[in-house]
Write a protein that holds these residues in place. Structure first.
Motif, PDB file in Angstrom:
ATOM      1  N   ALA A   1      33.242  46.653  31.178  1.00  0.00           N
ATOM      2  CA  ALA A   1      33.483  46.928  32.593  1.00  0.00           C
ATOM      3  C   ALA A   1      34.928  47.584  32.842  1.00  0.00           C
ATOM      4  O   ALA A   1      35.315  48.090  34.008  1.00  0.00           O
ATOM      5  N   GLU A   2      35.851  47.115  31.991  1.00  0.00           N
ATOM      6  CA  GLU A   2      37.129  47.999  31.969  1.00  0.00           C
ATOM      7  C   GLU A   2      37.182  49.461  31.813  1.00  0.00           C
ATOM      8  O   GLU A   2      37.918  50.115  32.425  1.00  0.00           O
ATOM      9  N   ARG A   3      36.144  49.708  30.978  1.00  0.00           N
ATOM     10  CA  ARG A   3      36.128  51.513  30.598  1.00  0.00           C
ATOM     11  C   ARG A   3      35.255  52.195  31.557  1.00  0.00           C
ATOM     12  O   ARG A   3      35.375  53.170  31.732  1.00  0.00           O
ATOM     13  N   ASP A   4      34.198  51.243  32.213  1.00  0.00           N
ATOM     14  CA  ASP A   4      33.183  52.146  32.801  1.00  0.00           C
ATOM     15  C   ASP A   4      32.644  51.413  34.116  1.00  0.00           C
ATOM     16  O   ASP A   4      32.336  50.446  34.315  1.00  0.00           O
ATOM     17  N   HIS A   5      33.267  52.161  35.133  1.00  0.00           N
ATOM     18  CA  HIS A   5      33.131  51.514  36.448  1.00  0.00           C
ATOM     19  C   HIS A   5      31.710  51.079  36.884  1.00  0.00           C
ATOM     20  O   HIS A   5      31.416  50.251  37.619  1.00  0.00           O
ATOM     21  N   ARG A   6      30.521  51.819  36.220  1.00  0.00           N
ATOM     22  CA  ARG A   6      29.321  51.523  36.677  1.00  0.00           C
ATOM     23  C   ARG A   6      29.010  50.034  36.042  1.00  0.00           C
ATOM     24  O   ARG A   6      28.293  49.409  36.510  1.00  0.00           O
ATOM     25  N   ALA A   7      29.630  49.648  34.819  1.00  0.00           N
ATOM     26  CA  ALA A   7      29.508  48.347  34.128  1.00  0.00           C
ATOM     27  C   ALA A   7      30.062  47.414  35.099  1.00  0.00           C
ATOM     28  O   ALA A   7      29.579  46.144  35.386  1.00  0.00           O
ATOM     29  N   ALA A   8      31.277  47.655  35.668  1.00  0.00           N
ATOM     30  CA  ALA A   8      31.781  46.722  36.638  1.00  0.00           C
ATOM     31  C   ALA A   8      31.106  46.408  37.888  1.00  0.00           C
ATOM     32  O   ALA A   8      30.847  45.346  38.202  1.00  0.00           O
ATOM     33  N   VAL A   9      30.259  47.688  38.359  1.00  0.00           N
ATOM     34  CA  VAL A   9      29.771  47.391  39.491  1.00  0.00           C
ATOM     35  C   VAL A   9      28.335  46.842  39.381  1.00  0.00           C
ATOM     36  O   VAL A   9      27.816  45.770  40.221  1.00  0.00           O
ATOM     37  N   ARG A  10      27.832  46.672  38.361  1.00  0.00           N
ATOM     38  CA  ARG A  10      26.522  45.878  37.888  1.00  0.00           C
ATOM     39  C   ARG A  10      26.867  44.373  37.880  1.00  0.00           C
ATOM     40  O   ARG A  10      26.311  43.670  38.659  1.00  0.00           O
ATOM     41  N   ILE A  11      27.961  44.194  37.326  1.00  0.00           N
ATOM     42  CA  ILE A  11      28.526  42.580  37.404  1.00  0.00           C
ATOM     43  C   ILE A  11      28.700  42.055  38.923  1.00  0.00           C
ATOM     44  O   ILE A  11      28.306  41.136  39.335  1.00  0.00           O
ATOM     45  N   LEU A  12      29.536  42.972  39.628  1.00  0.00           N
ATOM     46  CA  LEU A  12      29.724  42.613  41.054  1.00  0.00           C
ATOM     47  C   LEU A  12      28.542  42.664  41.859  1.00  0.00           C
ATOM     48  O   LEU A  12      28.366  41.781  42.741  1.00  0.00           O
TER      49      LEU A  12
ATOM     50  N   GLY B   1      36.068  31.720  39.233  1.00  0.00           N
ATOM     51  CA  GLY B   1      36.435  32.492  40.667  1.00  0.00           C
ATOM     52  C   GLY B   1      37.486  31.738  41.368  1.00  0.00           C
ATOM     53  O   GLY B   1      38.143  32.040  42.258  1.00  0.00           O
ATOM     54  N   VAL B   2      37.817  30.549  40.725  1.00  0.00           N
ATOM     55  CA  VAL B   2      39.083  29.682  41.341  1.00  0.00           C
ATOM     56  C   VAL B   2      40.137  30.274  41.030  1.00  0.00           C
ATOM     57  O   VAL B   2      41.163  30.273  42.009  1.00  0.00           O
ATOM     58  N   ARG B   3      40.460  30.577  39.708  1.00  0.00           N
ATOM     59  CA  ARG B   3      41.711  31.327  39.358  1.00  0.00           C
ATOM     60  C   ARG B   3      41.341  32.535  38.358  1.00  0.00           C
ATOM     61  O   ARG B   3      40.861  32.317  37.212  1.00  0.00           O
ATOM     62  N   VAL B   4      41.013  33.709  38.904  1.00  0.00           N
ATOM     63  CA  VAL B   4      40.623  34.895  38.162  1.00  0.00           C
ATOM     64  C   VAL B   4      41.580  35.232  37.060  1.00  0.00           C
ATOM     65  O   VAL B   4      42.771  35.386  37.269  1.00  0.00           O
ATOM     66  N   ARG B   5      41.007  35.319  35.858  1.00  0.00           N
ATOM     67  CA  ARG B   5      42.052  35.484  34.547  1.00  0.00           C
ATOM     68  C   ARG B   5      41.689  36.816  33.753  1.00  0.00           C
ATOM     69  O   ARG B   5      40.734  37.444  34.394  1.00  0.00           O
ATOM     70  N   ARG B   6      42.631  37.019  33.252  1.00  0.00           N
ATOM     71  CA  ARG B   6      42.649  38.731  32.664  1.00  0.00           C
ATOM     72  C   ARG B   6      41.502  38.638  31.792  1.00  0.00           C
ATOM     73  O   ARG B   6      40.854  39.908  31.752  1.00  0.00           O
ATOM     74  N   ALA B   7      41.039  37.519  31.086  1.00  0.00           N
ATOM     75  CA  ALA B   7      40.137  37.587  30.074  1.00  0.00           C
ATOM     76  C   ALA B   7      38.589  37.903  30.565  1.00  0.00           C
ATOM     77  O   ALA B   7      37.975  38.455  30.089  1.00  0.00           O
ATOM     78  N   ASN B   8      38.457  37.710  31.979  1.00  0.00           N
ATOM     79  CA  ASN B   8      37.093  38.023  32.368  1.00  0.00           C
ATOM     80  C   ASN B   8      37.353  38.464  34.003  1.00  0.00           C
ATOM     81  O   ASN B   8      36.625  37.721  34.718  1.00  0.00           O
ATOM     82  N   TYR B   9      38.130  39.127  34.413  1.00  0.00           N
ATOM     83  CA  TYR B   9      38.663  39.232  35.850  1.00  0.00           C
ATOM     84  C   TYR B   9      37.540  39.946  36.467  1.00  0.00           C
ATOM     85  O   TYR B   9      37.432  39.796  37.706  1.00  0.00           O
ATOM     86  N   VAL B  10      36.655  40.701  35.994  1.00  0.00           N
ATOM     87  CA  VAL B  10      35.438  41.320  36.460  1.00  0.00           C
ATOM     88  C   VAL B  10      34.388  40.292  37.244  1.00  0.00           C
ATOM     89  O   VAL B  10      34.007  40.071  38.150  1.00  0.00           O
ATOM     90  N   TYR B  11      33.889  39.380  36.025  1.00  0.00           N
ATOM     91  CA  TYR B  11      33.013  38.180  36.299  1.00  0.00           C
ATOM     92  C   TYR B  11      33.807  37.495  37.332  1.00  0.00           C
ATOM     93  O   TYR B  11      33.081  36.814  38.372  1.00  0.00           O
ATOM     94  N   GLY B  12      34.779  37.128  36.902  1.00  0.00           N
ATOM     95  CA  GLY B  12      35.809  36.061  37.984  1.00  0.00           C
ATOM     96  C   GLY B  12      35.945  36.576  39.360  1.00  0.00           C
ATOM     97  O   GLY B  12      35.699  35.523  40.336  1.00  0.00           O
ATOM     98  N   SER B  13      36.353  37.719  39.303  1.00  0.00           N
ATOM     99  CA  SER B  13      36.449  38.221  40.908  1.00  0.00           C
ATOM    100  C   SER B  13      34.995  38.390  41.625  1.00  0.00           C
ATOM    101  O   SER B  13      35.016  38.039  42.850  1.00  0.00           O
ATOM    102  N   ALA B  14      33.718  38.459  41.007  1.00  0.00           N
ATOM    103  CA  ALA B  14      32.631  38.332  41.515  1.00  0.00           C
ATOM    104  C   ALA B  14      32.543  36.973  41.970  1.00  0.00           C
ATOM    105  O   ALA B  14      31.767  36.699  43.237  1.00  0.00           O
ATOM    106  N   LYS B  15      32.723  35.959  41.043  1.00  0.00           N
ATOM    107  CA  LYS B  15      32.500  34.520  41.462  1.00  0.00           C
ATOM    108  C   LYS B  15      33.593  34.130  42.632  1.00  0.00           C
ATOM    109  O   LYS B  15      32.995  33.636  43.414  1.00  0.00           O
ATOM    110  N   ALA B  16      34.658  34.811  42.569  1.00  0.00           N
ATOM    111  CA  ALA B  16      35.685  34.558  43.608  1.00  0.00           C
ATOM    112  C   ALA B  16      35.131  34.997  45.010  1.00  0.00           C
ATOM    113  O   ALA B  16      35.204  34.220  46.022  1.00  0.00           O
ATOM    114  N   GLY B  17      34.531  36.089  45.033  1.00  0.00           N
ATOM    115  CA  GLY B  17      33.897  36.802  46.238  1.00  0.00           C
ATOM    116  C   GLY B  17      32.762  35.911  46.681  1.00  0.00           C
ATOM    117  O   GLY B  17      32.555  35.320  47.958  1.00  0.00           O
TER     118      GLY B  17
END
Length: 245
Positions: free
Chosen positions: A95-106, A140-156
């Motif tokens: 997800a960090e390298r490929d925007h499409r992978a990030a979008v799929r998670i989100l 999603g309560v505290r988004v971390r560097r290790a999984n910020y894409v998944y975490g940001s989806a859960k935060a949303g």
């Protein structure tokens, strides 16, 4: 009194565990991606379900959500309890390298969830009754560097569900926001369990107890996580780094 229980993500470990716990005397609709649901259907029947209805669905096809819920209610009856137990962890590095992978998670973990919650909430609001369960996460309560894409989806999703729960106040419809920590299961296989981890069965027990209690809106699993995150500045760094995904 018999109820209609719809589990979106009926093949997931948590969804399956919740379905079997709510099956006795009820009609259960199991919704999952294409593939056999024979094992899950048999387990619900063994748990005492009056009827079990397997239905294929694509969570990411948000345009189909209206018709999907209409189909469930046409086959099973008005939904009394809807549990949204689908989602993906994804690959953070991809997800960090490929925007499409990030979008799929989100899209799967936030957009699709918000879409389906909106459809279900509106139908229940019109009837003045119903219970919804959305799965947020401490990720999603505290988004971390290790999984910020998944975490940001859960935060949303957490923010959306919290606002929706407020909007449903006094409507007769209740939305339970479950915030489990690290869950030891297929989705996290190969990862090191974090402090205060739980199993799918433990998550299901907590969610079902909350559904039946009719009380709180926010459910932390286990409950100790709420206290930990409320004082997160004081959590030792070594522990914080291993907090749940």
């Amino acid at each position: 009194m018999s109820r209609v229980v719809a589990v979106f993500g009926g093949r997931s470990e948590i969804g399956h565990a919740i379905a079997t716990r709510l099956a006795a005397g009820n009609t259960v609709a199991l919704l999952a991606r294409p593939g056999s649901l024979d094992t899950e259907v048999a387990a619900c029947r063994a748990a005492g379900a009056q009827r079990v209805i397997p239905i294929e669905f694509d969570a990411d096809d948000t345009d189909s959500h209206d018709d999907l819920v209409a189909r469930v209610e046409a086959e099973a009856g008005p939904i009394d309890i809807a549990v949204l137990a689908f989602g993906i962890l994804g690959d953070q590095a991809d997800a960090e390298r490929d925007h499409r992978a990030a979008v799929r998670i989100l899209h799967t973990d936030f957009v699709a969830q918000a879409s389906l919650l909106t459809v279900l909430a509106e139908r229940m609001r019109q009837r003045g009754t119903g219970t919804l369960v959305a799965f947020s996460s401490v990720a999603g309560v505290r988004v971390r560097r290790a999984n910020y894409v998944y975490g940001s989806a859960k935060a949303g999703l957490d923010g959306f569900a919290s606002g929706l729960a407020d909007a449903l106040h006094s409507s007769g419809v209740r939305l339970v926001i479950a915030r489990p920590g690290f869950v030891i299961g297929r989705m996290t296989e190969g990862m090191e369990p974090a402090p205060f981890s739980s199993t799918p069965d433990q998550v299901a027990d907590a969610v079902v107890a909350e559904i039946e209690s009719g009380k709180r809106v926010e459910l932390w699993i286990p409950w100790q996580l709420k206290a930990m995150f409320s004082v997160s500045p004081f959590i030792p760094r070594a522990v914080w780094r291993r907090m749940p995904r």
